[in-house]
Design a protein around this motif. Sequence first.
Motif, mmCIF file in Angstrom:
data_model
loop_
_atom_site.group_PDB
_atom_site.id
_atom_site.type_symbol
_atom_site.label_atom_id
_atom_site.label_comp_id
_atom_site.label_asym_id
_atom_site.label_seq_id
_atom_site.Cartn_x
_atom_site.Cartn_y
_atom_site.Cartn_z
ATOM 1 N N ARG A 1 67.356 13.320 -40.861
ATOM 2 C CA ARG A 1 68.414 13.828 -39.988
ATOM 3 C C ARG A 1 68.845 12.760 -38.981
ATOM 4 N NH1 ARG A 1 65.437 18.920 -38.075
ATOM 5 N NH2 ARG A 1 66.662 18.496 -36.230
ATOM 6 N N ILE A 2 67.876 11.995 -38.461
ATOM 7 C CA ILE A 2 68.205 10.903 -37.540
ATOM 8 C C ILE A 2 69.034 9.848 -38.259
ATOM 9 C CG2 ILE A 2 67.210 8.952 -36.271
ATOM 10 C CD1 ILE A 2 64.957 10.882 -35.394
ATOM 11 N N ALA A 3 68.600 9.447 -39.448
ATOM 12 C CA ALA A 3 69.326 8.444 -40.224
ATOM 13 C C ALA A 3 70.741 8.926 -40.538
ATOM 14 C CB ALA A 3 68.571 8.093 -41.502
ATOM 15 N N ASP A 4 70.889 10.180 -40.925
ATOM 16 C CA ASP A 4 72.225 10.724 -41.220
ATOM 17 C C ASP A 4 73.122 10.680 -39.985
ATOM 18 O OD1 ASP A 4 71.491 11.178 -43.845
ATOM 19 O OD2 ASP A 4 71.117 13.330 -43.554
ATOM 20 N N ALA A 5 72.561 11.029 -38.823
ATOM 21 C CA ALA A 5 73.338 10.999 -37.581
ATOM 22 C C ALA A 5 73.768 9.579 -37.240
ATOM 23 C CB ALA A 5 72.521 11.598 -36.434
ATOM 24 N N ARG B 1 74.329 7.212 -39.327
ATOM 25 C CA ARG B 1 75.345 6.757 -40.285
ATOM 26 C C ARG B 1 76.745 7.222 -39.864
ATOM 27 N NH1 ARG B 1 70.942 8.003 -43.961
ATOM 28 N NH2 ARG B 1 70.271 6.037 -44.910
ATOM 29 N N GLU B 2 76.810 8.280 -39.059
ATOM 30 C CA GLU B 2 78.098 8.815 -38.601
ATOM 31 C C GLU B 2 78.691 7.986 -37.460
ATOM 32 O OE1 GLU B 2 77.405 12.849 -37.481
ATOM 33 O OE2 GLU B 2 76.784 13.432 -39.495
ATOM 34 N N GLU B 3 77.853 7.650 -36.467
ATOM 35 C CA GLU B 3 78.321 6.921 -35.286
ATOM 36 C C GLU B 3 77.121 6.408 -34.493
ATOM 37 O OE1 GLU B 3 80.341 9.389 -32.429
ATOM 38 O OE2 GLU B 3 78.979 11.049 -32.802
ATOM 39 N N PRO B 4 77.337 5.398 -33.628
ATOM 40 C CA PRO B 4 76.239 4.919 -32.790
ATOM 41 C C PRO B 4 75.760 6.013 -31.844
ATOM 42 C CG PRO B 4 78.075 3.367 -32.774
ATOM 43 C CD PRO B 4 78.546 4.612 -33.460
ATOM 44 N N ARG B 5 74.440 6.050 -31.659
ATOM 45 C CA ARG B 5 73.857 7.069 -30.783
ATOM 46 C C ARG B 5 72.677 6.485 -30.021
ATOM 47 N NH1 ARG B 5 74.641 12.887 -33.224
ATOM 48 N NH2 ARG B 5 76.457 12.458 -34.488
ATOM 49 N N ALA C 1 68.903 7.298 -28.024
ATOM 50 C CA ALA C 1 67.776 8.193 -28.277
ATOM 51 C C ALA C 1 67.975 9.526 -27.563
ATOM 52 C CB ALA C 1 66.470 7.535 -27.844
ATOM 53 N N SER C 2 68.561 9.491 -26.372
ATOM 54 C CA SER C 2 68.839 10.741 -25.647
ATOM 55 C C SER C 2 69.840 11.607 -26.399
ATOM 56 C CB SER C 2 69.371 10.453 -24.246
ATOM 57 O OG SER C 2 68.415 9.817 -23.470
ATOM 58 N N ASP C 3 70.885 10.961 -26.949
ATOM 59 C CA ASP C 3 71.875 11.695 -27.746
ATOM 60 C C ASP C 3 71.203 12.378 -28.931
ATOM 61 O OD1 ASP C 3 73.903 10.686 -26.101
ATOM 62 O OD2 ASP C 3 74.451 9.105 -27.522
ATOM 63 N N LEU C 4 70.383 11.607 -29.641
ATOM 64 C CA LEU C 4 69.695 12.144 -30.817
ATOM 65 C C LEU C 4 68.739 13.258 -30.424
ATOM 66 C CD1 LEU C 4 68.983 8.778 -32.626
ATOM 67 C CD2 LEU C 4 70.493 10.593 -33.457
ATOM 68 N N GLY C 5 68.020 13.066 -29.330
ATOM 69 C CA GLY C 5 67.086 14.092 -28.868
ATOM 70 C C GLY C 5 67.791 15.402 -28.553
ATOM 71 N N ALA C 6 68.931 15.301 -27.874
ATOM 72 C CA ALA C 6 69.692 16.510 -27.540
ATOM 73 C C ALA C 6 70.234 17.187 -28.796
ATOM 74 C CB ALA C 6 70.835 16.161 -26.594
ATOM 75 N N ALA C 7 70.736 16.395 -29.733
ATOM 76 C CA ALA C 7 71.317 16.952 -30.957
ATOM 77 C C ALA C 7 70.265 17.583 -31.863
ATOM 78 C CB ALA C 7 72.073 15.869 -31.717
ATOM 79 N N LEU C 8 69.056 17.020 -31.857
ATOM 80 C CA LEU C 8 68.010 17.483 -32.774
ATOM 81 C C LEU C 8 66.902 18.271 -32.081
ATOM 82 C CD1 LEU C 8 67.689 14.196 -34.855
ATOM 83 C CD2 LEU C 8 68.989 16.255 -35.439
ATOM 84 N N SER C 9 67.071 18.544 -30.795
ATOM 85 C CA SER C 9 66.082 19.276 -29.990
ATOM 86 C C SER C 9 64.704 18.611 -30.033
ATOM 87 C CB SER C 9 65.979 20.738 -30.452
ATOM 88 O OG SER C 9 67.215 21.378 -30.331
ATOM 89 N N LEU C 10 64.692 17.310 -29.753
ATOM 90 C CA LEU C 10 63.461 16.531 -29.735
ATOM 91 C C LEU C 10 63.354 15.802 -28.403
ATOM 92 C CD1 LEU C 10 63.728 14.766 -33.213
ATOM 93 C CD2 LEU C 10 62.141 16.589 -32.608
ATOM 94 N N ALA D 1 71.674 1.607 -28.028
ATOM 95 C CA ALA D 1 72.381 2.470 -28.975
ATOM 96 C C ALA D 1 72.049 1.981 -30.380
ATOM 97 C CB ALA D 1 73.874 2.438 -28.733
ATOM 98 N N PHE D 2 71.957 2.907 -31.313
ATOM 99 C CA PHE D 2 71.544 2.610 -32.678
ATOM 100 C C PHE D 2 72.615 3.102 -33.643
ATOM 101 C CE2 PHE D 2 68.043 3.740 -29.920
ATOM 102 C CZ PHE D 2 67.250 2.600 -29.974
ATOM 103 N N VAL D 3 72.751 2.381 -34.765
ATOM 104 C CA VAL D 3 73.684 2.796 -35.803
ATOM 105 C C VAL D 3 73.194 2.238 -37.136
ATOM 106 C CG1 VAL D 3 75.253 0.819 -35.581
ATOM 107 C CG2 VAL D 3 76.140 3.002 -36.402
ATOM 108 N N ILE D 4 73.519 2.941 -38.198
ATOM 109 C CA ILE D 4 73.232 2.451 -39.561
ATOM 110 C C ILE D 4 74.580 2.216 -40.215
ATOM 111 C CG2 ILE D 4 72.284 3.001 -41.819
ATOM 112 C CD1 ILE D 4 70.195 4.731 -40.385
ATOM 113 N N ARG D 5 74.779 0.972 -40.670
ATOM 114 C CA ARG D 5 76.050 0.618 -41.322
ATOM 115 C C ARG D 5 75.782 -0.002 -42.656
ATOM 116 N NH1 ARG D 5 79.705 -0.699 -36.411
ATOM 117 N NH2 ARG D 5 79.957 1.435 -35.850
#
Length: 94
Positions: free
Chosen positions: A7-11, A13-17, A19-28, A90-94
């Motif tokens: 789920r983190i990798a998929d997020a 791949r959509e846009e740079p995020r 860790a706080s953004d990811l935590g809020a989106a994934l409830s972590l 910020a992290f992103v997968i391209r």
Amino acid sequence: METTRQRIADALREEPRTASDLGAALSLPTPTVYEHLEHVSRSVGEGDADEEFLVAPPTCRDCGFDGFDDPLNEPSRCPECRSERIDEPAFVIR
């Protein structure tokens, strides 16, 4: 059912995020996200050489320093000016 790391990798791949953004989106909690990001960074590109795990380093808002040692970690203060006003990496997968 996707794993947390998928789920983190998929997020990413959509846009740079951050860790706080990811935590809020994934409830972590943010520290848990950083642990998962370490594993995601190693697994990206293993099976698909077309992908890269990219990191925009943390940056001090006061002096602009961005040469932090470990970009997969959120620093608490700037080693140059000792400010605690640090933008998260910020992290992103391209």
